[in-house]
Enzyme design. Structure first.
Site, PDB file in Angstrom:
ATOM      1  N   LYS A 186       0.848  -1.173   0.000  1.00  0.00           N
ATOM      2  CA  LYS A 186       0.000   0.000   0.000  1.00  0.00           C
ATOM      3  C   LYS A 186       0.893   1.235   0.000  1.00  0.00           C
ATOM      4  O   LYS A 186       2.019   1.104   0.441  1.00  0.00           O
ATOM      5  CB  LYS A 186      -0.962  -0.007   1.182  1.00  0.00           C
ATOM      6  CG  LYS A 186      -0.382   0.448   2.517  1.00  0.00           C
ATOM      7  CD  LYS A 186      -1.454   0.609   3.544  1.00  0.00           C
ATOM      8  CE  LYS A 186      -1.713   2.040   3.916  1.00  0.00           C
ATOM      9  NZ  LYS A 186      -0.682   2.643   4.746  1.00  0.00           N
ATOM     10  N   ASP A 215      -2.305  -5.750   2.833  1.00  0.00           N
ATOM     11  CA  ASP A 215      -2.788  -4.910   3.931  1.00  0.00           C
ATOM     12  C   ASP A 215      -2.318  -5.638   5.183  1.00  0.00           C
ATOM     13  O   ASP A 215      -2.895  -6.672   5.551  1.00  0.00           O
ATOM     14  CB  ASP A 215      -4.318  -4.807   3.910  1.00  0.00           C
ATOM     15  CG  ASP A 215      -4.827  -3.833   4.963  1.00  0.00           C
ATOM     16  OD1 ASP A 215      -4.325  -3.893   6.101  1.00  0.00           O
ATOM     17  OD2 ASP A 215      -5.706  -3.018   4.649  1.00  0.00           O
ATOM     18  N   HIS A 216      -1.278  -5.123   5.810  1.00  0.00           N
ATOM     19  CA  HIS A 216      -0.666  -5.925   6.879  1.00  0.00           C
ATOM     20  C   HIS A 216      -1.620  -6.131   8.062  1.00  0.00           C
ATOM     21  O   HIS A 216      -1.449  -7.050   8.845  1.00  0.00           O
ATOM     22  CB  HIS A 216       0.684  -5.333   7.317  1.00  0.00           C
ATOM     23  CG  HIS A 216       0.575  -4.141   8.222  1.00  0.00           C
ATOM     24  ND1 HIS A 216       0.291  -2.891   7.756  1.00  0.00           N
ATOM     25  CD2 HIS A 216       0.712  -4.009   9.558  1.00  0.00           C
ATOM     26  CE1 HIS A 216       0.258  -2.046   8.768  1.00  0.00           C
ATOM     27  NE2 HIS A 216       0.512  -2.699   9.883  1.00  0.00           N
ATOM     28  N   ASP A 273      -4.078   7.102   4.555  1.00  0.00           N
ATOM     29  CA  ASP A 273      -3.097   6.213   5.183  1.00  0.00           C
ATOM     30  C   ASP A 273      -3.741   5.087   6.003  1.00  0.00           C
ATOM     31  O   ASP A 273      -3.251   3.958   6.010  1.00  0.00           O
ATOM     32  CB  ASP A 273      -2.180   7.049   6.085  1.00  0.00           C
ATOM     33  CG  ASP A 273      -1.021   6.244   6.633  1.00  0.00           C
ATOM     34  OD1 ASP A 273      -0.367   5.551   5.839  1.00  0.00           O
ATOM     35  OD2 ASP A 273      -0.768   6.301   7.861  1.00  0.00           O
ATOM     36  N   HIS A 278      -6.909  -0.038   6.226  1.00  0.00           N
ATOM     37  CA  HIS A 278      -7.026  -0.832   7.462  1.00  0.00           C
ATOM     38  C   HIS A 278      -8.397  -0.658   8.145  1.00  0.00           C
ATOM     39  O   HIS A 278      -9.020  -1.629   8.581  1.00  0.00           O
ATOM     40  CB  HIS A 278      -5.946  -0.439   8.471  1.00  0.00           C
ATOM     41  CG  HIS A 278      -4.560  -0.424   7.902  1.00  0.00           C
ATOM     42  ND1 HIS A 278      -4.098  -1.362   7.019  1.00  0.00           N
ATOM     43  CD2 HIS A 278      -3.512   0.429   8.097  1.00  0.00           C
ATOM     44  CE1 HIS A 278      -2.844  -1.088   6.699  1.00  0.00           C
ATOM     45  NE2 HIS A 278      -2.471  -0.005   7.338  1.00  0.00           N
TER      46      HIS A 278
HETATM   47  C1  BG6 Z   1       0.655   1.713   8.049  1.00  0.00           C
HETATM   48  C2  BG6 Z   1       0.570   3.211   7.983  1.00  0.00           C
HETATM   49  O1  BG6 Z   1      -0.089   1.127   7.016  1.00  0.00           O
HETATM   50  O2  BG6 Z   1       0.130   1.282   9.301  1.00  0.00           O
HETATM   51  C3  BG6 Z   1       1.332   3.829   9.126  1.00  0.00           C
HETATM   52  O3  BG6 Z   1       1.123   3.642   6.749  1.00  0.00           O
HETATM   53  C4  BG6 Z   1       0.841   3.290  10.440  1.00  0.00           C
HETATM   54  O4  BG6 Z   1       1.209   5.245   9.123  1.00  0.00           O
HETATM   55  C5  BG6 Z   1       0.849   1.771  10.417  1.00  0.00           C
HETATM   56  O5  BG6 Z   1       1.728   3.748  11.439  1.00  0.00           O
HETATM   57  C6  BG6 Z   1       0.203   1.216  11.661  1.00  0.00           C
HETATM   58  O6  BG6 Z   1       0.426  -0.168  11.685  1.00  0.00           O
HETATM   59  P1  BG6 Z   1       0.483  -0.961  13.050  1.00  0.00           P
HETATM   60  O7  BG6 Z   1       0.636  -2.382  12.646  1.00  0.00           O
HETATM   61  O8  BG6 Z   1       1.650  -0.428  13.816  1.00  0.00           O
HETATM   62  O9  BG6 Z   1      -0.801  -0.658  13.749  1.00  0.00           O
END
Ligand code: BG6
Length: 528
Positions: A186, A215-216, A273, A278
């Site tokens: 992304k 999408d992690h 973002d 998410h």
């Molecule tokens: C990312 C965003 O996709 O997700 C970041 O680009 C954000 O801005 C991050 O900090 C948050 O991921 P996690 O896994 O730390 O909640």
């Protein structure tokens, strides 16, 4: 007796909260790790960048450690920076072995790492890469199976996909290729049109079944657990609707600021973002109907229906349903931090939001009239991602003469991170002669009773891609619908002439703009 002081103040009416426990049976050995996939080579395009050293190589190394990789597995890092294999390996070693002393394991892993210099827009450069991959297939037995992982700035995704096509690398099962997959990070586009253009380019060379849009969040254990919890238990689903649920809170708060990503964030902001991807995924998992089976297309089909049923955002009175904010200087975890506009690389007059809270509705039989509040922001009071289902109050209080009319409603919390848990609150009698209520919590911690290996999000995403399972990735129609929902909001915000209306400021380390708390309180009252 405990009280969670770190959470946003949504539970203020709780008089006392007592935590109990749920117990967990040990998981079956089969679910610890999938068996390794086919032999393959992972080609990282953009390997001299941050993502490779911070996420990808550590994820691969940990999979190797857990014996999750196939025996015949190679990595080829490609980048513009001139590096030899040894220099690349030395760079990666630093990021992997920071807190880990197992040098012998690293020695066994590092021989699988290779590096080559590549020009991202030169088909010849990719043809030379193809040559190297064929050689590697014959020396390492990787059988022509390849994953191309685009770890590049977004503007290079299309170019790289096109070059992979022109050099014959995208084709499956021909020219010495086995299966071929492409992973795209992304952001997937910056609006609906750019996402569609990117799809067009990618699809000139790759079919949809070869495309893995990351999408992690989807690869987080507790996010995957949402569907299991909902559809492997008979007792919650009958109540999972407008008859029993008053509203749903989906929160993703962070303590981090923009770090070194101001260049990207200034063109993105919190809506692109976090919300377009998410937050909408968490919403879809919470709200979707049961899929016909636990397989990729069936799950995607149901998610897509959620996106199709999102009520168009009322852009004519945007700020009655949305609060955007930007952090100013404050204190986070006891450390003073600067405001967003003072961050390196940020415009001193930037109007980019770092916080958003919006009310969203789904026009379906199940969810009609139930507001979903989506909240996400940077530099807030704590790192916390959770989904909170607030049930309706009892229809009539039997205890109204002794306890008054209102009895605190049940709350079900699915904690995604950092605490991975499911907690249900309910009312019991407080011991003693008087009739008093107390709120108690039944709590299940995700790791309780589990001592096996855990997969971090990137490990799970890479593993699924190797196995050819697209369930935890975005499908093309989902991306398009998510942009279709967010884009009108972005347009209205970006053309707003009144910066004070557009953007509230909030102190770093707080829970966001006061206006958001006030608006949400009002909206919750309205939905009762
Ligand atoms: C990312 C965003 O996709 O997700 C970041 O680009 C954000 O801005 C991050 O900090 C948050 O991921 P996690 O896994 O730390 O909640």
């Amino acid at each position: 007796m405990t009280r969670d002081d770190k959470k946003p103040d949504t539970d203020t009416e709780l008089s006392a909260v007592v935590e109990g426990h749920a117990t967990a049976d040990p998981p079956s050995v089969d679910c610890l790790l999938q068996s390794p996939s086919d032999p393959c080579t992972l080609v990282i395009i953009g390997a001299s960048g941050d993502l490779t050293s911070r996420k990808l190589i550590p994820a691969l190394y940990h999979l190797f450690e857990k014996k999750g990789l196939p025996d015949r597995f190679q990595v080829v890092g490609c980048g513009r920076t001139a590096l030899t294999d040894d220099e690349f390996r030395a760079r990666m070693e630093k990021s992997v072995l920071e807190n880990d002393e197992d040098q012998s394991l690293w020695e066994a892993f590092k021989v699988r790492l290779h590096y080559r210099v590549i020009e991202y827009d030169s088909a010849d450069s990719y043809r030379e890469l193809a040559e190297q991959l064929r050689e590697l297939d014959s020396t390492s037995g990787t059988e022509g199976n390849r994953i191309f992982y685009l770890a590049l700035p977004m503007f290079l995704y299309g170019t790289s996909a096109q070059m992979l096509g022109e050099s014959g690398l995208a084709v499956e099962h021909e020219h010495g290729n086995g299966w071929t997959r492409i992973v795209v990070e992304k952001p997937y586009g910056s609006d609906r049109a750019s996402a569609a253009r990117l799809d067009e380019v990618v699809h000139q060379s790759f079919s949809e079944s070869q495309v893995y849009r990351i999408d992690h969040y989807l690869a987080k254990e507790t996010v995957q657990n949402i569907l299991i919890f909902r559809f492997a238990n008979a007792i919650f689903e009958p109540m999972w609707n407008r008859n029993y649920i008053e509203h749903v809170d989906i929160i993703a708060s962070e303590t981090l600021g923009v770090e070194k990503r101001a260049g990207y964030y200034e063109t993105s902001g919190v809506l692109r973002d976090m919300f377009q991807n998410h937050m909408l995924q968490l919403l879809a998992l919470t709200a979707m109907e049961p899929p016909s089976g636990f397989e990729s297309d069936a799950v995607h089909d149901e998610k897509v229906k959620v996106f199709q049923n999102l009520r168009p955002f009322p852009t004519h009175n945007l700020f009655e349903n949305l609060v955007l904010g930007q952090y100013r200087a404050g204190t986070v975890d006891g450390e003073p931090v600067r405001g967003y506009r003072e961050e390196q690389g940020v415009d001193a007059r930037s109007l980019v939001p770092t916080y958003g809270m919006m009310q969203v509705y789904l026009d379906t039989w199940r969810w009609q009239g139930v507001p979903f509040f989506l909240t996400s922001g940077k530099r807030l009071g704590a790192k916390l991602t959770e989904i909170v289902i607030k049930f309706k109050e009892v229809p009539v209080s039997t205890f109204r003469d002794v306890l008054g009319k209102h009895i605190t409603a049940n709350v079900l919390t699915m904690g995604i991170q950092p605490r991975e848990h499911i907690t249900l609150s309910f009312q019991t009698k407080s011991p003693g002669a008087e009739t008093c209520l107390r709120t108690v919590k039944m709590n299940f911690d995700f790791e309780e009773g589990y001592a096996g290996p855990k997969l971090q999000a990137y490990e799970k995403a890479i593993l699924d891609c190797m196995h050819g399972d697209q369930m935890l990735f975005w499908r093309q129609d989902g991306i398009d619908l998510a942009w279709a929902f967010i884009e009108p909001i972005l347009k209205e915000c970006e053309s707003c002439k009144d910066p004070k209306r557009l953007l509230q400021t909030y102190k770093a380390g707080s829970w966001g703009p006061k206006a958001a708390v006030q608006l949400k309180e009002l909206m919750v009252k309205q939905c009762r």
